[in-house]
Design an enzyme around this catalytic site. Structure first.
Site, PDB file in Angstrom:
ATOM      1  N   SER A  85       0.798  -1.235   0.000  1.00  0.00           N
ATOM      2  CA  SER A  85       0.000   0.000   0.000  1.00  0.00           C
ATOM      3  C   SER A  85       0.830   1.284   0.000  1.00  0.00           C
ATOM      4  O   SER A  85       0.263   2.374  -0.090  1.00  0.00           O
ATOM      5  CB  SER A  85      -0.954   0.011   1.196  1.00  0.00           C
TER       6      SER A  85
ATOM      7  N   LYS B 149       0.172   3.857  -2.653  1.00  0.00           N
ATOM      8  CA  LYS B 149      -0.782   4.966  -2.543  1.00  0.00           C
ATOM      9  C   LYS B 149      -0.093   6.318  -2.375  1.00  0.00           C
ATOM     10  O   LYS B 149      -0.754   7.364  -2.472  1.00  0.00           O
ATOM     11  CB  LYS B 149      -1.756   4.710  -1.392  1.00  0.00           C
TER      12      LYS B 149
ATOM     13  N   SER C  58      -5.878   3.752   4.522  1.00  0.00           N
ATOM     14  CA  SER C  58      -5.302   2.967   3.419  1.00  0.00           C
ATOM     15  C   SER C  58      -6.382   2.292   2.574  1.00  0.00           C
ATOM     16  O   SER C  58      -6.253   1.145   2.151  1.00  0.00           O
ATOM     17  CB  SER C  58      -4.325   1.913   3.955  1.00  0.00           C
TER      18      SER C  58
END
Length: 387
Positions: free
Chosen positions: A62, A65, A122
């Site tokens: 993640s 991102k 997230s």
């Protein structure tokens, strides 16, 4: 006897040759001994304070991102989006697994709410919803992500989605992730999101949703205000963290730690090291005007060049900055149209011939192409002045 003595000397030299690099490698990995790769940089200058396998290509989970947030913040900066604008959730976005804010098909949230979901929780569903809002589809958004990677000059990154969910040929490196963090932090408002420990979504409904930051250092390490965690079974525990103390901002990246506890401990150790050993000396603030640039065939003849980010010089504690040289290089062939924020020059700061900092200078405002009548009057005026 001479042969025996020579053999002993050769053996000693061979042992020294082998053992010295091993000792150096051990010293260089002590800050993040249990991570696959790591890096520590000072944000303003990009100076590398610590490095361990920082160009190894690994799944970023993640932390992907960070690039998703860069493109969101750029769209906001360019007025292509506003924080209060509504974003509708597609069936595809709502189908995302993993970390999510449980968006339903057709549900609408503002850009600000979606950004909170991404930066604090997230949220994969919010990431895809924003990707579709900005680019029309996640596929087009991924193209934008990879174009930005090239624009930043990064060599170790290729994205396949906007979330970091496991996918073949989706990778990055500690170095590239640090440079992406450096870029994201140019947008100073982002830390209002990434530095928030807890928040709520859908507060006025019976589906009130509690967001808790996946980056626990935001709460437990003074000065930490971002940026992004990551975890998949393949990637293990990853974190790109940033902290600011006494005017110095640093970024620490860890890939592939065996647990959350180890990941946080190693990042904390890296941050401790930076703040104990180094200090920054501010030179310019972001948005500071440095010089005028001539614009050819524009409705305005000149434009101000502004600093695109804070500019500082980094030294070890106790060292003084003396005899630094500042060099401004402007685009001498700048032609209209020019957009606010376009790169129109660079500033380089050197000491004893060594580059300490280099940064882009950007246009202070839009400059449209001048109409033929304005250009004619301008030329006629110049003709009169010369006669």
């Amino acid at each position: 006897m001479k042969k025996i003595f020579s053999s002993i000397i050769c053996l000693l030299l061979l042992t020294a040759t082998i053992s010295l690099p091993a000792f150096a490698a051990e010293k260089s990995t002590e800050l993040a001994a249990d991570a696959k790769s790591a890096i520590l940089i000072e944000r303003d200058t990009g100076s590398i304070l610590y490095d361990k396998n920082s160009h190894e290509k690994l799944p970023p989970a993640s932390m992907t991102k960070i690039m998703t947030m860069i493109l969101i913040m750029e769209a906001l900066e360019q007025n292509k989006l506003s924080m209060n604008e509504k974003v509708r959730t597609s069936e595809y976005a709502a189908s995302m697994g993993g970390s999510q804010i449980f968006l339903e098909t057709g549900e609408e949230m503002t850009v600000e709410e979606m950004l909170r979901g991404i930066s604090i929780g997230s949220a994969n569903d919010a990431s895809v919803a924003m990707a579709e809002k900005i680019a029309g589809s996640e596929e087009e958004f991924v193209d934008m992500m990879n174009k930005k990677v090239k624009e930043l000059g990064l060599k170790d990154t290729k994205f396949q989605n906007a979330t970091g969910l496991p996918e073949k040929d989706h990778y990055s490196s500690a170095y590239d992730m640090a440079m992406m963090a450096k870029e994201l932090l140019r947008h100073e408002n982002i830390t209002k999101f990434t530095g928030t420990y807890e928040s709520y979504l859908r507060e006025s409904t019976d589906k009130k949703f509690w967001l808790v930051n996946t980056n626990k250092l935001v709460k437990f390490y003074p000065g930490v205000d971002g940026l992004k965690t990551g975890f998949t079974n393949e990637a293990k525990f990853c974190l790109t963290a940033t902290a600011k103390k006494n005017g110095m901002r640093v970024v620490a990246v860890v890939f592939g730690a065996p647990s959350t506890k180890v990941r946080n401990a190693q990042v904390s150790k890296m941050l401790d090291y930076a703040f104990a050993k180094y200090v920054t000396h501010p030179i310019y603030k972001k948005g500071q005007s440095l010089a005028e640039v001539k614009v050819s065939k524009g409705d305005t003849k000149k434009i101000q060049s502004l600093t695109s980010e804070p500019i500082s010089v980094l030294t070890k504690k106790g060292e003084k900055i003396e005899s630094i040289k500042k060099t401004i290089k402007l685009n001498e062939n700048l032609k209209a149209p020019v957009k606010k924020g376009d790169k129109i020059g660079t500033i380089t700061i050197k000491k004893d011939g060594k580059v300490l900092a280099k940064s882009n200078l950007i246009a202070s405002k839009d400059v449209k192409q001048a109409g033929w009548w304005k250009l004619f009057k301008r030329s006629f005026g110049m003709f009169n002045k010369t006669n």
